[in-house]
Scaffold this active site. Structure first.
Site: not given
Ligand code: GLN
Length: 533
Positions: A17, A143, A150, A193-194, A383, A509, A511
């Site tokens: 949700l 959270e 459950d 909900t109830q 990566c 990474h 991101e």
């Molecule tokens: N498999 C690769 C490593 O372990 C890349 C890992 C990934 O992309 N997070 O180095």
């Protein structure tokens, strides 16, 4: 603020949700009022962390600055609050039991029988309070994963009950439920909900605030009915209707004064309503964009967009700041080859080759990389994506036909990507990669430096293999440069082909470090290159 306030977010009726988004949105509203807020997630599964889970099981594995492999909801918390999370923000049943059992082995329980109540619940409560007492947050939002009822979430719910009893007004329970629309009856239904609130009440918890997820707008009489049947004050029943973007949710809750309700219940002054200026500015850009940027994400989990959650959000944030709509196309690397690459990738403005593990879909990634390199399409490899850039270049430019990563082929004659020295003796799979934020020094004249605008950066990692420095001279002589390195270990963190418009691979990474008010510079630069194309 004198004492920390603890807010619990539970879910009922069904899973998925969006408890994480509700927690993050409420956190955002409180933070906008000047409070120091953190959000933590308790996951009821036995795994110590999600690091060993397949993305099909649990979506993306997020990584915190301090190197914890965490639930993807922590990504939402960071994207909304713009504050880093740590190991303390994500706890599983496995970790709770591991800690209790190791205390038992040490003899800490002095001969007592160790039980779910009070020992497991005490350990849960200790982990909740830790963020309030140690890091002095004004609000700790917790959270609780799973759905009320459950079996596996019972100890967590019991801990919330105890804390509510111990802390009184300093503890607020927000319960998220679902109100389905039954097409045949042309009616929304509040019974689930109830029932879910009754279930919570049976476990000793009276929710203070209810959030009703719904696809149709709920009229006032429905909200009043829910309030009456569930013992919740009328103004404290809010609805969360489907909206075009998750980043709209804080404003939806603010319109219904959910933050004010929480402050009042916690006995705090309400104060002026925050403007949310930068947030609204972002949404405004998103809604007024007319032109589109088209980016292809090449990976093997394309049928499961949650597997690349942080990448999707980083691209969306960058596109929005460039005032573009994002057309993100997921391209299955297993379906891609040198023959169909032009047809599958030809219309893209840029290509991103995803991170990952293992052989499956790898050859398709090489085809995407070759196509991008030969046609000068802006490309970002992350990566494994970066490692594939190196392998593709070794095979097709350096002529090392059997070049590979030792992850895929331990006996390859050209180990251009090899296991890191400190990984060679690691036998456990859990939590044993190179994890968390590390320094990286960027070289003058590189695209990466241009993007970050600073020579020294820090980004998060999650890998075992690395660029093999023995080949560095050969790569650089042929045109692939190592433009970012860890200053202590000389591990290569960034590779680029400077003769191309924008062709960058990063071992880290980026991101995991991109938020609504602070988009990641590398994604900004990558999307700019896509637009320039
Ligand atoms: N498999 C690769 C490593 O372990 C890349 C890992 C990934 O992309 N997070 O180095």
């Amino acid at each position: 603020m004198a004492d920390t306030k603890y807010i619990f977010v539970t879910g009922g009726v069904i899973s998925s949700l969006g408890k994480g988004i509700i927690a993050a949105s409420l956190g955002k509203l409180l933070q906008a009022r000047g409070y120091k807020v953190t959000i933590q997630k308790f996951d009821p599964y036995i795994n110590i962390d999600p690091g060993t889970l397949n993305p099909y099981e649990h979506g993306e594995c997020y990584v915190t600055v301090d190197g914890h492999e965490a639930d993807l909801d922590l990504g939402h918390y960071e994207r909304f609050l713009n504050v880093p999370t740590t190991r303390a923000n994500n706890i599983t049943t496995g970790r709770i039991y591991q800690s209790v059992i190791s205390k038992e082995r040490k003899g800490d329980y002095l001969g007592k029988t160790v039980q779910v109540v009070p020992h497991i619940t005490d350990e849960i409560k200790r982990n909740i309070k830790l963020l309030g007492t140690k890091d002095k947050y004004d609000f700790v939002i917790t959270e609780i994963g799973g759905t009320v009822g459950d079996i596996e979430s019972l100890p967590f719910i019991e801990s919330v009950r105890q804390l509510k009893w111990e802390l009184g007004k300093s503890c607020i329970c927000v319960h998220l439920t679902y109100v389905p629309y039954i097409a045949a009856a042309k009616e929304v239904k509040t019974k689930p909900t109830q029932h879910s609130v009754k279930q919570l009440q049976e476990l000793g918890i009276q929710p203070d605030v209810l959030v009703l997820r719904t696809e149709r707008e709920l009229k006032g009489d429905i909200l009043r009915k829910v309030a009456l049947f569930c013992n919740v004050e009328e103004g404290a029943v809010v609805q969360s209707m489907d909206v075009p973007t998750i980043y709209e949710v804080p404003l939806v809750l603010q319109d219904q004064k959910m933050d004010e309700t929480v402050l009042r219940k916690a006995g705090l002054e309400i104060g002026p309503k925050p403007e949310m200026g930068p947030w609204k500015n972002f949404l405004n850009k998103k809604y007024t964009a007319t032109e589109t940027v088209t980016i292809g994400l090449v990976g093997k989990y394309v049928e499961l967009p949650d597997a690349y959650k942080s990448i999707n959000e980083s691209l969306l944030q960058a596109a929005t700041y460039h005032h573009r709509k994002l057309d993100l196309q997921f391209i299955h690397s297993e379906k891609l080859n040198d023959e169909n690459a032009k047809e599958m990738l030809g219309s893209l403005d840029a290509i991103l080759v995803a991170p990952g593990f293992g052989q499956r879909g790898l050859e398709g990634k090489f085809s995407a990389l070759r196509f991008a390199r030969e046609n000068d399409v802006p490309l970002l490899g992350i990566c494994l994506g970066m490692q594939c850039m190196v392998i593709e270049f070794a095979r097709n430019v350096l002529g090392f036909a059997e070049a590979n990563s030792t992850e895929m082929n331990p006996t390859t004659p050209y180990k251009v990507i090899d296991i890191m020295e400190e990984q060679k003796t690691v036998t456990n799979m859990g939590g044993s990669m190179r994890l968390g934020a590390y320094d990286c020094e960027l070289k003058a004249g590189s695209k990466a430096l241009e993007a970050y605008g600073s020579t020294n950066i820090q980004e998060r990692h999650r890998h075992r293999f690395e660029f093999n420095n023995e080949y560095k001279a050969q790569f650089e002589a042929a045109g692939m440069m190592c433009t970012g390195e860890n200053p202590e270990t000389n591990l290569v963190e960034v590779v680029e082909i400077p003769s191309l418009k924008w062709f960058v691979g990063v071992q880290f990474h980026p991101e995991y470090n991109s938020t609504v008010v602070n988009p990641n510079p590398l994604f900004m630069s990558f999307v700019q290159a896509a637009i320039n194309k």
